[in-house]
Scaffold this active site. Structure first.
Site, mmCIF file in Angstrom:
data_model
loop_
_atom_site.group_PDB
_atom_site.id
_atom_site.type_symbol
_atom_site.label_atom_id
_atom_site.label_comp_id
_atom_site.label_asym_id
_atom_site.label_seq_id
_atom_site.Cartn_x
_atom_site.Cartn_y
_atom_site.Cartn_z
ATOM 1 N N LYS A 278 0.843 -1.203 0.000
ATOM 2 C CA LYS A 278 0.000 0.000 0.000
ATOM 3 C C LYS A 278 0.876 1.249 0.000
ATOM 4 O O LYS A 278 1.996 1.217 0.498
ATOM 5 C CB LYS A 278 -0.877 0.027 1.258
ATOM 6 C CG LYS A 278 -2.022 -0.950 1.266
ATOM 7 C CD LYS A 278 -2.852 -0.798 2.527
ATOM 8 C CE LYS A 278 -4.012 -1.788 2.547
ATOM 9 N NZ LYS A 278 -4.984 -1.596 1.471
ATOM 10 N N ARG A 352 -10.551 -11.407 1.532
ATOM 11 C CA ARG A 352 -11.335 -12.496 0.939
ATOM 12 C C ARG A 352 -10.599 -13.825 1.024
ATOM 13 O O ARG A 352 -11.204 -14.884 1.100
ATOM 14 C CB ARG A 352 -11.707 -12.134 -0.508
ATOM 15 C CG ARG A 352 -10.527 -11.902 -1.410
ATOM 16 C CD ARG A 352 -10.872 -11.091 -2.655
ATOM 17 N NE ARG A 352 -11.058 -9.669 -2.360
ATOM 18 C CZ ARG A 352 -11.404 -8.760 -3.280
ATOM 19 N NH1 ARG A 352 -11.590 -9.110 -4.549
ATOM 20 N NH2 ARG A 352 -11.544 -7.502 -2.938
HETATM 21 N N1 BES Z 1 -8.327 -3.667 4.131
HETATM 22 C C1 BES Z 1 -8.397 -3.255 2.782
HETATM 23 C C2 BES Z 1 -9.659 -2.455 2.465
HETATM 24 C C3 BES Z 1 -9.706 -1.054 2.997
HETATM 25 C C4 BES Z 1 -8.983 -0.052 2.411
HETATM 26 C C5 BES Z 1 -10.558 -0.751 4.024
HETATM 27 C C6 BES Z 1 -9.091 1.239 2.884
HETATM 28 C C7 BES Z 1 -10.673 0.529 4.485
HETATM 29 C C8 BES Z 1 -9.940 1.534 3.919
HETATM 30 C C9 BES Z 1 -8.387 -4.462 1.870
HETATM 31 O O1 BES Z 1 -7.636 -5.532 2.305
HETATM 32 C C10 BES Z 1 -7.812 -4.011 0.564
HETATM 33 O O2 BES Z 1 -6.675 -3.655 0.557
HETATM 34 N N2 BES Z 1 -8.614 -4.064 -0.483
HETATM 35 C C11 BES Z 1 -8.187 -3.645 -1.761
HETATM 36 C C12 BES Z 1 -8.770 -4.607 -2.762
HETATM 37 C C13 BES Z 1 -8.249 -4.411 -4.140
HETATM 38 C C14 BES Z 1 -6.782 -4.750 -4.207
HETATM 39 C C15 BES Z 1 -9.049 -5.296 -5.059
HETATM 40 C C16 BES Z 1 -8.700 -2.235 -1.994
HETATM 41 O O3 BES Z 1 -9.797 -1.905 -1.576
HETATM 42 O O4 BES Z 1 -7.948 -1.446 -2.582
HETATM 43 MN MN MN Z 2 -5.610 -5.351 1.706
#
Ligand code: BES
Ligand code: MN
Ligand code: ZN
Length: 496
Positions: A278, A352
């Site tokens: 991230k 997931r």
């Molecule tokens: N934990 C995150 C989702 C998230 C991001 C929650 C920001 C709250 C605030 C999750 O694991 C994630 O990183 N999801 C990705 C999925 C994508 C790679 C398909 C996302 O939302 O960017």
């Molecule tokens: Mn994630």
């Protein structure tokens, strides 16, 4: 904060602060009118001069009101007659308790059940009043060396009534008290940093809860998880030295033969994104990526505390998502417990991957329903903001139950589609499915992925990415959706 429900006469009640309402135009609530009569029209006089709140949610603190026993009177604005909403009711309670506390009162009697809100019962309002007051009393200082500098605010709140409280009102206050404790636990777990709140810490919390409330807790270790063949879950924990835990909690409140409701909480104690790292900005907030797990633990605290007569199972796949030389790499293919293979195109879509194996594990309980709770997608924040939980379900009755529970607990959900049309986006050239579906409808494809593992029972997925915590100056966990889940389970005991 301590809560109780008591009948008393507004002008005779012994309290540091009596709280009453006033509508726009100056009409006092019945308890307010009683104070007015006892004080020889003192309140009406103030209202006439424009010295009492005219606006909804505004609150005025009065001292030395003649001929009454309470030390202070807080008068809170309720808006236009007949137009008070549950939102407005909650704001009025919060403002009144805050004002009374800031004004020096340590206890208060709030005559809030008479503030009528269309489509709610007095018991609903009693529940909300306690939850809102408890919410305002929460502080997080577990990590500060200077603990709670001489606590201020209301410590004892009496939900006061002028007539004899009903059994339903008594029950509501008692339940709300437990919900408040559950919310506080979920908040603490969320707010704790990831170097304290590890998978092991979540497991210890579950064990301690189980011991206190006498429900069964089983912790599956790495070895057990391997034996079960949870290759998808294991692929997420692969990059960290922190041991994963798979937590199983069983609250046996119902008859032995009754099928349980299973709650599954995403327990990523920190989500760096893994090799699909991230960006740095606000990455600290990924300590909240275990909020689904926190809400399951909080809900267990609430339902076990109230001895809810229902069988409920809690499942928490807990681990960290870290990059390292041993971490999963984009393109890696893993086999889930269900046998389905997954091409991991983005290691940041890890929620997931831990949940799908937990959903397969849930089958062994022959569940009446399964609900997973997860901070699953940033896309859900874009879709619904910080107000509603994104809800997806393969069962219309279950979806309606959750909508109803959300409305009355004011912890609302909004249903999103789970149509087959979206499944195409998860196609992989090399495995049974990919773990991402591209940018369009990101929260829907996340849910569609999970749906492939939840075919054997009525199931709902709650994407709480937007509502589990607040950012910015008010940064902190909200404790949601503990009120929703608890209300849903309470309603199930009524055979709704
Ligand atoms: N934990 C995150 C989702 C998230 C991001 C929650 C920001 C709250 C605030 C999750 O694991 C994630 O990183 N999801 C990705 C999925 C994508 C790679 C398909 C996302 O939302 O960017
Ligand atoms: Mn994630
Ligand atoms: Zn995540």
């Amino acid at each position: 904060m301590e809560f109780s429900l008591k009948q008393s006469q507004p002008d005779r009640v012994r309290t540091a602060c009596v709280i009453v309402g006033i509508q726009e135009g100056g009409k006092l609530s019945p308890a307010g009118a009683a104070l007015d009569a006892a004080s020889g029209g003192y309140l009406a006089g103030l209202a006439k001069r424009g010295d009492l709140p005219a606006r909804a949610g505004a609150c005025t603190l009065l001292h030395s009101v003649p001929e009454i026993t309470a030390t202070r009177v807080a008068v809170v604005g309720l808006g236009k007659a007949g137009e008070l909403t549950l939102k407005g009711f909650r704001e009025a309670v919060a403002a009144a308790v805050r004002t009374a506390g800031a004004g020096g009162a340590r206890d208060a009697a709030i005559y809030a059940l008479e503030w009528e809100v269309p489509d709610t019962t007095a018991a609903d309002r009693a529940l909300q009043a306690v939850i809102v007051a408890g919410e305002g009393a929460y502080t997080f200082d577990l990590m500060k060396s200077d603990k709670a500098p001489a606590r201020t605010g209301i410590a004892k709140l009496v939900i006061a009534t002028t007539s004899r409280p009903t059994a339903a009102e008594e029950r509501a206050v008692e339940q709300a008290d437990h919900i408040t404790e559950g919310v506080a636990l979920a908040k603490d777990l969320g707010n704790l940093p990831s170097n304290v709140c590890t998978p092991g810490y979540l497991a210890d919390t579950a064990r301690a809860l189980g011991k206190e409330h006498k429900f069964k807790v089983t912790i599956l270790e790495q070895k057990d998880i391997e034996k079960l063949g949870m290759g998808s879950f294991l692929s997420v924990t692969q990059g960290t030295v922190e041991p994963p835990k798979f937590i199983v909690m069983e609250h046996a409140g119902g008859a032995k033969k009754d099928k349980p409701v299973v709650l599954v909480g995403k327990g990523i104690t920190f989500d760096t994104g893994g090799i699909s790292l991230k960006p740095g900005a606000e990455m600290d907030e990924m300590k909240y990526d275990m909020s689904g797990a926190g809400s399951v633990l909080g809900t267990f605290r609430a339902i076990a505390g109230m001895g809810l007569p229902l069988n409920v199972v809690g499942l928490i796949p807990a681990c960290e998502n870290m990059p390292s030389g041993t971490a999963t790499k984009p393109g890696d293919i893993v086999t889930s417990m269900s046998g389905q293979t997954i091409e991991i195109l983005n290691t940041d879509a890890e929620g997931r991957l831990v949940l799908c194996d937990a959903l397969t594990y849930a089958e062994r309980f022959e569940p009446a329903a399964v609900i997973d709770i997860a901070t699953l997608t940033g896309a859900c924040v874009i879709a619904l903001g910080h107000v509603a939980t994104g809800m997806f379900s393969n069962n219309d009755d279950l979806a309606r139950e959750l909508e109803g529970a959300g409305q009355s607990s004011w912890d609302r959900v909004w249903r999103m589609p789970l149509w087959d049309d979206y499944q195409d986006q998860l196609k992989s050239n090399f495995a049974d499915m990919a773990n991402i579906g591209g940018r369009p409808a990101g929260s829907v494809t996340g849910a569609c992925f999970l749906a492939r593992y939840a075919k054997k029972y009525p199931w709902a997925h709650l994407d709480i990415a937007g509502i589990a915590w607040k950012s910015g100056r008010e940064k902190g966990s909200t404790g949601r959706p503990v009120p929703l889940l608890t209300e849903f389970l309470i309603r199930r005991t009524r055979g709704a």
